[in-house]
Design an enzyme around this catalytic site. Structure first.
Site, PDB file in Angstrom:
ATOM      1  N   GLU A 249       3.992 -22.036 -28.863  1.00 39.43           N
ATOM      2  CA  GLU A 249       3.957 -23.515 -29.960  1.00 39.43           C
ATOM      3  C   GLU A 249       4.250 -24.488 -29.421  1.00 39.43           C
ATOM      4  O   GLU A 249       4.776 -24.205 -28.502  1.00 39.43           O
ATOM      5  CB  GLU A 249       5.006 -23.125 -31.132  1.00 39.43           C
ATOM      6  CG  GLU A 249       5.381 -21.824 -32.224  1.00 39.43           C
ATOM      7  CD  GLU A 249       6.730 -21.389 -32.573  1.00 39.43           C
ATOM      8  OE1 GLU A 249       7.183 -22.543 -32.994  1.00 39.43           O
ATOM      9  OE2 GLU A 249       7.214 -20.786 -32.902  1.00 39.43           O
ATOM     10  N   LYS A 251       5.563 -28.036 -28.743  1.00 34.90           N
ATOM     11  CA  LYS A 251       6.693 -28.871 -28.712  1.00 34.90           C
ATOM     12  C   LYS A 251       6.457 -29.861 -29.474  1.00 34.90           C
ATOM     13  O   LYS A 251       6.426 -30.530 -29.102  1.00 34.90           O
ATOM     14  CB  LYS A 251       7.571 -28.387 -27.401  1.00 34.90           C
ATOM     15  CG  LYS A 251       8.972 -29.219 -27.976  1.00 34.90           C
ATOM     16  CD  LYS A 251       9.342 -29.462 -26.455  1.00 34.90           C
ATOM     17  CE  LYS A 251      11.090 -29.810 -26.651  1.00 34.90           C
ATOM     18  NZ  LYS A 251      10.937 -31.118 -27.765  1.00 34.90           N
ATOM     19  N   ARG A 256      13.813 -31.982 -35.579  1.00 38.07           N
ATOM     20  CA  ARG A 256      14.630 -31.307 -36.183  1.00 38.07           C
ATOM     21  C   ARG A 256      14.959 -30.984 -37.359  1.00 38.07           C
ATOM     22  O   ARG A 256      16.099 -31.978 -37.378  1.00 38.07           O
ATOM     23  CB  ARG A 256      15.585 -30.300 -35.565  1.00 38.07           C
ATOM     24  CG  ARG A 256      15.853 -28.955 -35.773  1.00 38.07           C
ATOM     25  CD  ARG A 256      15.358 -28.028 -34.782  1.00 38.07           C
ATOM     26  NE  ARG A 256      15.233 -26.722 -34.712  1.00 38.07           N
ATOM     27  CZ  ARG A 256      15.863 -25.807 -33.971  1.00 38.07           C
ATOM     28  NH1 ARG A 256      16.316 -26.282 -33.098  1.00 38.07           N
ATOM     29  NH2 ARG A 256      16.255 -24.697 -34.266  1.00 38.07           N
ATOM     30  N   ARG A 271      19.151 -32.247 -37.472  1.00 31.89           N
ATOM     31  CA  ARG A 271      19.809 -31.757 -36.357  1.00 31.89           C
ATOM     32  C   ARG A 271      20.816 -31.675 -36.471  1.00 31.89           C
ATOM     33  O   ARG A 271      21.609 -31.222 -35.816  1.00 31.89           O
ATOM     34  CB  ARG A 271      19.443 -31.890 -35.148  1.00 31.89           C
ATOM     35  CG  ARG A 271      19.201 -31.393 -33.832  1.00 31.89           C
ATOM     36  CD  ARG A 271      18.585 -32.540 -32.584  1.00 31.89           C
ATOM     37  NE  ARG A 271      19.962 -31.776 -32.069  1.00 31.89           N
ATOM     38  CZ  ARG A 271      20.002 -31.281 -30.747  1.00 31.89           C
ATOM     39  NH1 ARG A 271      19.023 -30.722 -30.647  1.00 31.89           N
ATOM     40  NH2 ARG A 271      20.988 -30.922 -30.067  1.00 31.89           N
ATOM     41  N   GLU A 301      10.120 -28.563 -37.915  1.00 31.12           N
ATOM     42  CA  GLU A 301      10.527 -30.196 -36.408  1.00 31.12           C
ATOM     43  C   GLU A 301       9.664 -30.924 -37.964  1.00 31.12           C
ATOM     44  O   GLU A 301       8.283 -30.749 -38.194  1.00 31.12           O
ATOM     45  CB  GLU A 301       9.407 -29.688 -35.706  1.00 31.12           C
ATOM     46  CG  GLU A 301       9.928 -31.200 -34.613  1.00 31.12           C
ATOM     47  CD  GLU A 301      10.812 -31.765 -34.042  1.00 31.12           C
ATOM     48  OE1 GLU A 301      11.857 -30.722 -34.406  1.00 31.12           O
ATOM     49  OE2 GLU A 301      11.020 -32.356 -32.982  1.00 31.12           O
ATOM     50  N   PHE A 341       8.686 -23.123 -38.329  1.00 28.51           N
ATOM     51  CA  PHE A 341       8.790 -22.558 -37.359  1.00 28.51           C
ATOM     52  C   PHE A 341       9.484 -20.984 -36.807  1.00 28.51           C
ATOM     53  O   PHE A 341       9.257 -20.134 -36.394  1.00 28.51           O
ATOM     54  CB  PHE A 341       8.844 -22.687 -35.663  1.00 28.51           C
ATOM     55  CG  PHE A 341      10.060 -23.810 -35.208  1.00 28.51           C
ATOM     56  CD1 PHE A 341      10.649 -23.754 -35.205  1.00 28.51           C
ATOM     57  CD2 PHE A 341      10.036 -24.918 -34.912  1.00 28.51           C
ATOM     58  CE1 PHE A 341      11.661 -24.626 -35.122  1.00 28.51           C
ATOM     59  CE2 PHE A 341      10.493 -25.962 -35.235  1.00 28.51           C
ATOM     60  CZ  PHE A 341      11.774 -25.996 -34.605  1.00 28.51           C
ATOM     61  N   ARG A 413      22.046 -21.791 -26.559  1.00 28.39           N
ATOM     62  CA  ARG A 413      20.653 -22.477 -25.624  1.00 28.39           C
ATOM     63  C   ARG A 413      20.412 -20.976 -24.600  1.00 28.39           C
ATOM     64  O   ARG A 413      21.347 -20.766 -23.726  1.00 28.39           O
ATOM     65  CB  ARG A 413      21.392 -23.409 -24.988  1.00 28.39           C
ATOM     66  CG  ARG A 413      19.939 -24.442 -24.922  1.00 28.39           C
ATOM     67  CD  ARG A 413      20.492 -25.602 -23.667  1.00 28.39           C
ATOM     68  NE  ARG A 413      20.792 -26.600 -24.603  1.00 28.39           N
ATOM     69  CZ  ARG A 413      20.722 -27.524 -25.034  1.00 28.39           C
ATOM     70  NH1 ARG A 413      19.092 -27.249 -25.654  1.00 28.39           N
ATOM     71  NH2 ARG A 413      20.552 -28.289 -25.918  1.00 28.39           N
ATOM     72  N   LYS A 419      11.474 -24.111 -22.909  1.00 30.82           N
ATOM     73  CA  LYS A 419      10.575 -25.344 -23.407  1.00 30.82           C
ATOM     74  C   LYS A 419      10.011 -26.160 -22.138  1.00 30.82           C
ATOM     75  O   LYS A 419      10.954 -26.055 -21.390  1.00 30.82           O
ATOM     76  CB  LYS A 419      11.500 -26.811 -24.274  1.00 30.82           C
ATOM     77  CG  LYS A 419      12.867 -27.297 -23.537  1.00 30.82           C
ATOM     78  CD  LYS A 419      13.672 -27.975 -23.830  1.00 30.82           C
ATOM     79  CE  LYS A 419      15.130 -28.088 -23.173  1.00 30.82           C
ATOM     80  NZ  LYS A 419      16.292 -28.883 -23.799  1.00 30.82           N
TER      81      LYS A 419
HETATM   82  P1  AMP Z   1      15.377 -30.193 -26.834  1.00 34.86           P
HETATM   83  O1  AMP Z   1      15.314 -31.215 -27.740  1.00 34.86           O
HETATM   84  O2  AMP Z   1      14.210 -31.063 -26.090  1.00 34.86           O
HETATM   85  O3  AMP Z   1      15.938 -29.415 -26.317  1.00 34.86           O
HETATM   86  O4  AMP Z   1      14.200 -29.696 -27.709  1.00 34.86           O
HETATM   87  C1  AMP Z   1      14.281 -28.728 -28.033  1.00 34.86           C
HETATM   88  C2  AMP Z   1      13.407 -29.135 -29.780  1.00 34.86           C
HETATM   89  O5  AMP Z   1      13.027 -29.131 -29.480  1.00 34.86           O
HETATM   90  C3  AMP Z   1      14.408 -28.542 -30.909  1.00 34.86           C
HETATM   91  O6  AMP Z   1      15.641 -29.121 -31.183  1.00 34.86           O
HETATM   92  C4  AMP Z   1      13.551 -28.638 -32.332  1.00 34.86           C
HETATM   93  O7  AMP Z   1      14.469 -30.195 -32.793  1.00 34.86           O
HETATM   94  C5  AMP Z   1      12.336 -29.242 -30.663  1.00 34.86           C
HETATM   95  N1  AMP Z   1      11.301 -28.424 -31.418  1.00 34.86           N
HETATM   96  C6  AMP Z   1       9.708 -29.094 -31.037  1.00 34.86           C
HETATM   97  N2  AMP Z   1       8.619 -28.379 -31.488  1.00 34.86           N
HETATM   98  C7  AMP Z   1       9.108 -26.773 -31.536  1.00 34.86           C
HETATM   99  C8  AMP Z   1       9.096 -25.592 -31.721  1.00 34.86           C
HETATM  100  N3  AMP Z   1       8.026 -24.904 -32.009  1.00 34.86           N
HETATM  101  N4  AMP Z   1       9.967 -24.387 -31.781  1.00 34.86           N
HETATM  102  C9  AMP Z   1      10.975 -25.285 -31.700  1.00 34.86           C
HETATM  103  N5  AMP Z   1      11.619 -25.899 -31.245  1.00 34.86           N
HETATM  104  C10 AMP Z   1      11.222 -27.580 -31.425  1.00 34.86           C
END
Ligand code: AMP
Length: 554
Positions: A249, A251, A256, A271, A301, A341, A413, A419
């Site tokens: 998917e 990102k 969130r 979040r 998101e 998602f 996590r 990611k």
């Molecule tokens: P990070 O904040 O860098 O740890 O990245 C994870 C965050 O990416 C999640 O908490 C979501 O807010 C965001 N996100 C964006 N697109 C997606 C997706 N397709 N699936 C899951 N998380 C996503």
């Protein structure tokens, strides 16, 4: 009823202990001792919370209001209270000192002991006050509590009022203490917490119903579940090797949301699992129009797009999330679109133990395509590479690579969500101090000292300072925010209550003797103030070590 004095004595004892194991056993004996009726409250209190974090209830006591209440109770001017705060570096010690010295303190109030419930009931009253005159009424209620408190208790009432207990009891210690107190596996305690988000309820369940009760705790509409989180992907090939088939998917560069739909009632959590429904009427409308289900919990998101469909900076989205007034006008100025998602609950049934591929099928069944994030399942690294480039070209952050056979693991996590982003990861760090600027910047706090978390000891370990990436205008805004949370000032150096999280980019992590963490950041620059993240969401020393190791491996 259990006296507040017992609670205060336990806090005092905990302040003098540094070993987590010892702290755990002190908390465990306290939990065993607390009256059943106060167990939920006491468990939250020991973590510095008055209400479950996800409820809409808020004390709304800022430092100004607290100082006013201490001043009134002690008959000292607010200025003296501010000076005492500077001297002691702590609102608790300040309250204790100011109020204990008050003339005739002990003659004025009855000898009755405050119970934990008494303190909670007052706080509840304070939280329920709103509108005209509420500030004065809050001060009066605080005055009552301070007046009724005895030396030793005052300190913790003040600290609880600002929900900053400073005794080092974090989630890990409470989890293990519940497990020790009621002889239940800590994994079950943690599982319960991830699902109901309140150690108060978890402790009560463990005490009353043991492991069986904990296992019965489940996903429920109206109680936000901890969000599943993602790990950094090593690379596309590694992900394909690990997962075989990968659900890919975009990102999205947004914020969130966890959405609970209960027939015609829609509730949205951020979040941090704060209720943000009121600020997001357009998302509420989308869910009502485009989700066909009686009850559902959706994960996704929110993105703010410009007219060319490119994502607007994160700050613009935050403007929407924080808005309390004129929400409709802001919704027109910064429209949000929804990319769902995941689906965690549908028509009375939890789906977190269902595989992603099946959760996704149901998500597609109940939602209009327009609000669902596109997903492609593939085993081709080349195809993933193409999607990754498309996502970046559209202005988003990269891609998420998910294991189609994985379950939804709240609060974890893990390797099932990876990611992939182009730049070296940023770190989310807690701002613990700063320095007043020089020259043109004397009226601003010009640099900020940041720290990562050590979950084992619950300490914050400094890792570097950031001064770049901040315009003068932004410095002004930041200074306004930080001015209110200064706990100590010495020349140009200031110490802040650890409340605010910065997302910081950097070129490299280096070993360093200059900071508690043993590391320093090379060329750090501020990317964002992550007001969607709390201190518990900040990155850990473990993450810093991982990034350092990976960088060395290059
Ligand atoms: P990070 O904040 O860098 O740890 O990245 C994870 C965050 O990416 C999640 O908490 C979501 O807010 C965001 N996100 C964006 N697109 C997606 C997706 N397709 N699936 C899951 N998380 C996503």
């Amino acid at each position: 009823m259990t006296s507040f004095k017992t609670f205060a004595q336990v806090c005092e004892k905990l302040e003098g202990i540094s070993s987590s194991l010892e702290m755990t056993s002190v908390v465990a004996s306290f939990l065993k001792e607390v009256d059943d009726r106060e167990l939920e409250i006491a468990t939250r209190f020991i973590m510095g919370n008055v209400f479950p974090v996800w409820t809409e209830k808020e004390l709304g006591i800022g430092t100004g209001l607290l100082y006013a209440a201490i001043a009134k109770t002690s008959s000292l001017p607010v200025r003296s209270i501010e000076e005492l705060v500077k001297e002691t570096g702590d609102v608790g010690k300040t309250a204790e000192k100011a109020i204990a010295n008050r003339k005739g303190h002990f003659d004025l109030f009855s000898e009755e002991e405050l119970s934990i419930q008494d303190v909670f009931s007052r706080f509840l009253k304070i939280a329920d006050l709103s509108g005209k005159g509420s500030q004065d009424a809050k001060i009066k209620n605080l005055q009552y509590l301070f007046g009724a408190s005895k030396p030793g208790e005052t300190k913790y009432i003040a600290r609880l009022a600002v929900e900053e207990l400073r005794i080092g009891v974090g989630e890990g210690i409470v989890r293990n203490a519940i497990s020790e107190a009621y002889d239940v596996p800590s994994e079950l305690v943690e599982r319960g917490y991830m699902l109901v988000n309140d150690y108060g309820l978890v402790a009560y369940t463990a005490k009353k119903e043991g492991a069986t009760g904990l296992l019965k705790l489940s996903v429920a509409i109206g109680i936000p579940i901890k969000l599943m989180l993602a790990q950094v992907a090593e690379g596309i090939n590694e992900a394909v090797t690990e997962m075989d088939n990968v659900a890919v998917e975009w990102k999205f560069d947004g914020a969130r949301v966890q959405i609970h739909k209960d027939r015609n009632k829609v509730t949205i959590y951020s979040r941090r699992l704060e209720n943000v429904t009121y600020s997001l009427p357009d998302i509420v409308r989308s869910v009502k129009t485009f989700v066909k289900a009686d009850t559902a919990i959706l994960d996704g998101e929110c993105v703010a797009l410009d007219p060319d469909k490119r994502p607007l900076p994160f700050q613009e989205i935050l403007k929407r999330f924080r808005r309390k007034y004129d929400v409709t006008v802001t919704a027109i100025e910064i429209p949000l679109s929804l990319n769902l998602f995941d689906l965690l609950f549908l028509n009375g049934e939890s789906l977190i133990d269902t595989e992603l591929i099946n959760r996704r099928k149901k998500l597609e069944e109940i939602c209009d395509k327009s609000i669902v994030a596109s997903q492609i399942i593939t085993d081709s690294a080349a195809q993933i590479g193409i999607i990754y480039k498309e996502a970046l070209a559209a202005g988003h952050e990269g891609v998420m690579l998910k294991n189609p056979g994985s379950l939804y693991t709240p609060g974890k996590r893990g390797k099932n969500w990876l990611k992939l982003k182009p730049i070296m990861d940023t770190l989310d760090l807690v701002v613990v101090g700063g320095e007043w600027g020089e020259g043109r910047r004397t009226s601003y706090i010009g640099s900020y000292l940041m720290a990562c978390r050590d979950p084992d000891t619950n300490r914050l370990l400094t890792i570097g300072r950031v001064a770049t990436g901040i315009t003068d205008e932004k410095l002004g805004e930041l200074t306004d925010i930080f001015k209110d949370i200064v706990i100590l000032e010495n020349g140009i150096h200031v110490e802040f209550e650890p409340k605010i999280v910065f997302e910081v980019a950097f070129e490299e992590i280096q070993k360093s003797q200059n900071y508690d963490s043993g590391y320093a950041l090379r060329f750090p620059r501020l990317i964002n103030v992550r007001s969607d993240k709390s201190v518990e969401d900040a990155d850990t020393i473990e993450k810093v070590e991982q990034l350092y190791a990976r960088q060395k491996g290059k």
